[in-house]
Design a protein around this motif. Sequence first.
Motif, PDB file in Angstrom:
ATOM      1  N   ILE A  37      20.372  16.544  14.346  1.00 50.88           N
ATOM      2  CA  ILE A  37      19.187  17.006  15.059  1.00 50.88           C
ATOM      3  C   ILE A  37      19.536  18.196  15.933  1.00 50.88           C
ATOM      4  O   ILE A  37      18.777  19.172  16.019  1.00 50.88           O
ATOM      5  N   PHE A  38      20.698  18.107  16.596  1.00 52.53           N
ATOM      6  CA  PHE A  38      21.024  19.177  17.524  1.00 52.53           C
ATOM      7  C   PHE A  38      21.604  20.397  16.839  1.00 52.53           C
ATOM      8  O   PHE A  38      21.997  21.355  17.506  1.00 52.53           O
ATOM      9  N   ARG A  39      21.650  20.345  15.508  1.00 54.96           N
ATOM     10  CA  ARG A  39      22.029  21.562  14.789  1.00 54.96           C
ATOM     11  C   ARG A  39      20.809  22.335  14.346  1.00 54.96           C
ATOM     12  O   ARG A  39      20.919  23.459  13.921  1.00 54.96           O
ATOM     13  N   THR A  40      19.649  21.700  14.424  1.00 50.80           N
ATOM     14  CA  THR A  40      18.441  22.421  14.033  1.00 50.80           C
ATOM     15  C   THR A  40      18.101  23.447  15.108  1.00 50.80           C
ATOM     16  O   THR A  40      18.684  23.465  16.185  1.00 50.80           O
ATOM     17  N   GLU A  41      17.119  24.278  14.791  1.00 47.41           N
ATOM     18  CA  GLU A  41      16.738  25.321  15.763  1.00 47.41           C
ATOM     19  C   GLU A  41      16.272  24.703  17.071  1.00 47.41           C
ATOM     20  O   GLU A  41      16.692  25.110  18.156  1.00 47.41           O
ATOM     21  N   ALA A  42      15.363  23.738  16.939  1.00 50.88           N
ATOM     22  CA  ALA A  42      14.857  23.089  18.149  1.00 50.88           C
ATOM     23  C   ALA A  42      15.992  22.440  18.925  1.00 50.88           C
ATOM     24  O   ALA A  42      16.078  22.536  20.146  1.00 50.88           O
ATOM     25  N   GLY A  43      16.902  21.810  18.158  1.00 51.94           N
ATOM     26  CA  GLY A  43      18.013  21.120  18.798  1.00 51.94           C
ATOM     27  C   GLY A  43      18.905  22.081  19.558  1.00 51.94           C
ATOM     28  O   GLY A  43      19.281  21.836  20.707  1.00 51.94           O
ATOM     29  N   ILE A  51      26.903   4.378  13.137  1.00 51.57           N
ATOM     30  CA  ILE A  51      27.520   5.692  12.902  1.00 51.57           C
ATOM     31  C   ILE A  51      26.516   6.636  12.254  1.00 51.57           C
ATOM     32  O   ILE A  51      26.449   7.820  12.596  1.00 51.57           O
ATOM     33  N   SER A  52      25.697   6.110  11.333  1.00 49.16           N
ATOM     34  CA  SER A  52      24.677   6.972  10.726  1.00 49.16           C
ATOM     35  C   SER A  52      23.720   7.486  11.780  1.00 49.16           C
ATOM     36  O   SER A  52      23.274   8.628  11.729  1.00 49.16           O
ATOM     37  N   LEU A  53      23.397   6.617  12.742  1.00 52.63           N
ATOM     38  CA  LEU A  53      22.509   7.057  13.819  1.00 52.63           C
ATOM     39  C   LEU A  53      23.162   8.209  14.568  1.00 52.63           C
ATOM     40  O   LEU A  53      22.522   9.225  14.852  1.00 52.63           O
ATOM     41  N   GLY A  54      24.464   8.075  14.870  1.00 49.05           N
ATOM     42  CA  GLY A  54      25.167   9.149  15.567  1.00 49.05           C
ATOM     43  C   GLY A  54      25.156  10.437  14.771  1.00 49.05           C
ATOM     44  O   GLY A  54      24.915  11.524  15.301  1.00 49.05           O
ATOM     45  N   VAL A  55      25.415  10.315  13.474  1.00 53.15           N
ATOM     46  CA  VAL A  55      25.411  11.506  12.622  1.00 53.15           C
ATOM     47  C   VAL A  55      24.027  12.136  12.606  1.00 53.15           C
ATOM     48  O   VAL A  55      23.870  13.361  12.711  1.00 53.15           O
ATOM     49  N   ALA A  56      22.995  11.294  12.501  1.00 55.45           N
ATOM     50  CA  ALA A  56      21.632  11.830  12.491  1.00 55.45           C
ATOM     51  C   ALA A  56      21.340  12.598  13.766  1.00 55.45           C
ATOM     52  O   ALA A  56      20.734  13.669  13.748  1.00 55.45           O
ATOM     53  N   LEU A  57      21.810  12.059  14.901  1.00 52.49           N
ATOM     54  CA  LEU A  57      21.590  12.755  16.173  1.00 52.49           C
ATOM     55  C   LEU A  57      22.339  14.087  16.199  1.00 52.49           C
ATOM     56  O   LEU A  57      21.817  15.097  16.664  1.00 52.49           O
TER      57      LEU A  57
END
Lengths: 375, 304, 273
Positions: C122-128, C113-119
């Motif tokens: 990531i997609f909330r960052t600018e690059a993401g 679940i932490s991996l999912g949250v981390a992903l």
Amino acid sequence: MIQVCDVIARYGYFSLKKVSLLISAGECFALIGPSGAGKTLLLETIMGVKPPAHGRILVEDADITTAPPEQRRFSYVPQDLALFPHLSVPENIGFGLRIRNTPSTEIDRRIRSVASMLRIESLLSRRDVRSLSGGEKQRVALARALAVEPRVLFLDEPFGALDTSTRRQLHVEMRDVQRRLRLTTVLVTHDLDEAFALADRIGIMIDGGIEQVGQPRFVYENPANLPVARFLLVENILRGQCVGAGPAEGERLFRVGDLMIAAAHGEPITPDRACWLGIRAQDVEITPEVADGPGSCTEEGSPAVIEAVRRHACTCTVLMRSLSDQVRLEGQLSSRREATMRLEPGQRVRIRIPSRRVLIFPGEDAAPVAAGSSG
Amino acid sequence: MSRRCILLRRLASWPAVMFFLVVGCNERPGSDGKHSPGTSSRPDSSGQASGVTLELFVGSATKPPVEEAAQVYENATGTRMLLHFGGSGKMLAEMKLARRGDLYFPGSSDFMEMAKRERLVLPETERRVAYLIPAINVPAGNPKGIKGLEDLAKPGVRVGIARPDSVCVGLYAAEVLERNGYAARVKPNIVTHVESCEKTAQLVAIGSVDAILGWEVFHYWQPDKIETILLKPNEVPRIGYLPIAVSVFSKEKEQALKLIEFLVNGQGRESFRRWHYVTTLEEARTYALPDTPVGGEWRLPEEW
Amino acid sequence: MVVAARRLLGAQRDMIRNRFDAILLTAVGVSTTLMLMLILVQGAYTGAKAPLRALTEHDVQHAIYLSFITSGLASVAAILLAIPTGLALARIQFPGRWLVESLLIVPIVMSPISLGVALLLIFRTEAGTWIEDHLIRFVFEVPGIILAEFFLAYAISVLVVRSTFSAVDARLEQVARFLGCTPWQAFRHVSLPLARNGIIAAFVLGWVRAMGDFGASSTIAGAVKGKTETMPVSIYLNLASVSLDRAIALSLVLTFVTVVVVIMVGLLMRRSS
């Protein structure tokens, strides 16, 4: 053909002394020395497995120091042979040719030619190289190396794992092939006999540095210094003092403990100078003392007492000491000869050492080798 | 052959024996509900109830207050509290499989009805602890300026809900949309269904979506990350309530009833108030209309 | 049953040459029993008909199909990255290698679940967000499942690949180089064929982990029926709605399907070696 210029090879914390060598085309050069001397490291550096920390390597006048291995046109047979386990015997032998996109008819021809040269035609049908015997594997590895017609062949302890008779046979065949192909060869070995059988010139490597280079017989008879002498199995190394000229022309007389030894070999030594004398066990002539009897009044040689007799398969090592126990000597005879003499510990003998067989090494600080420790 | 060798050989063959044992001696499903409630084997000394453990299976919609209330209860009475949190359905499944537990406290009446149907709880012990009000939740700061259900249908708005077929808050979300006629317009904006109550709240806490249909009380779970936008009173189709009941597997029924009393009428209620849960029906009705139904069931339409 | 047991004992008489062998076989027996028990209790609960019936349902078929596609793509991508990485770790002594090795197992160390949250983060960052807007959408979409499963498959595959290449003698590559191979040719003709079985094992292990993932993929992709509902998600959802029979039936289907594939790959490995 191969010029090694001021090369310093390094591996982790281990560093070789600066090495310069010249190997002629068609020559077989053997690097010999005790284990840990750095022979394999030097070999790998010349080959290009590891880059040298300093210096250059030229082959046919071209600087190949930075050239990648596949462009050097060397062949390498490592100590463990490194046959490709997933390929059959012919696939192993033809590997280098296939990589170079040689047409398949040519590949087959060369495989057959090399196989007949090394007398392994019967092995060409074998699929699994792991099932070959030691000698067979050796020949296949050699065949693989020769099939690509390299400029130089590098061998690392090529016949180390084989039994004596197979090894001797391969020595002869290898020498034959090397001469026939006029193939420049550099090999590493710790076996003196192997170096003698195969090499045109040898280089003695001790503690990371090349101590002496020359033709085998010459080096054997004339070791340059004490470490070389020890490696070349000079069993007796004794500390002596020059006391003047010897009886014959060009001889010097040395006092070694309570023995007087004449030596006619080596550099001239000024009197009163201390130095090391090297005497091969096989050069010590041993005659049992005959108490009484005809012809027994020969006073030739010095008296000594036998401490131990060690009988090997073909030779016999005799450990002796001088009467006052100051000097220990090792002698060697053929087993057959010893059998007729029937030497026993405690027996008194007379020893004679031809002066021209005594090696003189001017005073060095190297630690003495006690007689008998090399037995 | 040494005796030890023979013994070891026998040992190596017991897998085969185990195989036949497991296959042969299996209980068929369906016999669960037939367990008669056994009498409590432990002496009930009211007042000094230390040594008693109460095991609760709780839907995570009420995690914060239940944890607090349980601690208070444990300090006061010495009863050890063993709490399981998770999705209401998962909790019921676990209770059913493990055949143990003293109380079942799901996040909606739908699951309590299911528990009663499967005869996993004692229906006469059911009580209401608090009420849940469906609402819109948004990330703190309300980036898309959501003011009501109408805004959920705007293009570019990303909406998340829980799975309507397995999570109570998801079922309520579907009901809100259907009963108010927004289903067709908002559905295209629903970008995901998540599988639990907490995951739904997490969607806005992290900001993966612009709005969710959740519970009004979500805001209090993470005040700095989640905001609540209340629905208009006529938009609330049903008031959810949090039911609790004693499990049929309980061996401490008296103690379980005492805890229910504590939560409904006693100090436990304070915990729920402190966490801003609605504890009286009157208060619940302030968010909706006087005749809004409380509890009951609603069938999920096929297209969901 | 006695006859069967006796025959079992009889067979073992040839296999057991000494006490040590007996202990080893006991370990095999224990392990097999434990695993069989997991399957058999489930089968006993649902009977044979429920799993077979489940297989005919459209939702279930879609979930199986989705699980296969996502885990297949994820593990292929994972092995393609794992091979050069594993080879580098096995052959090249670069500085900080020990640190890199520890980092690479992070995806399986952190809870799924932490991996999912981390992903998700990531997609909330600018690059993401740029990637999401202009390239592929991962969040709440099927590519998100593939991405999450990729991380999990990779972490396992790279470890296995690394130890596989460590076992291939570097000297073989050296000799190949001298026989005229470029580094790539030496890899392709010598190292890769010798590492074949290890690489297949790495792939299968990564694939199996991806097939069974629930936490990571459901966190990033949600659990939308017919869209991002993989088999593990389906099992969870059924459990969450207290449909135990169905949940266990699906669990058996997933187990059976995965085991069949693993067996097939094993046979493939054995046949061509």
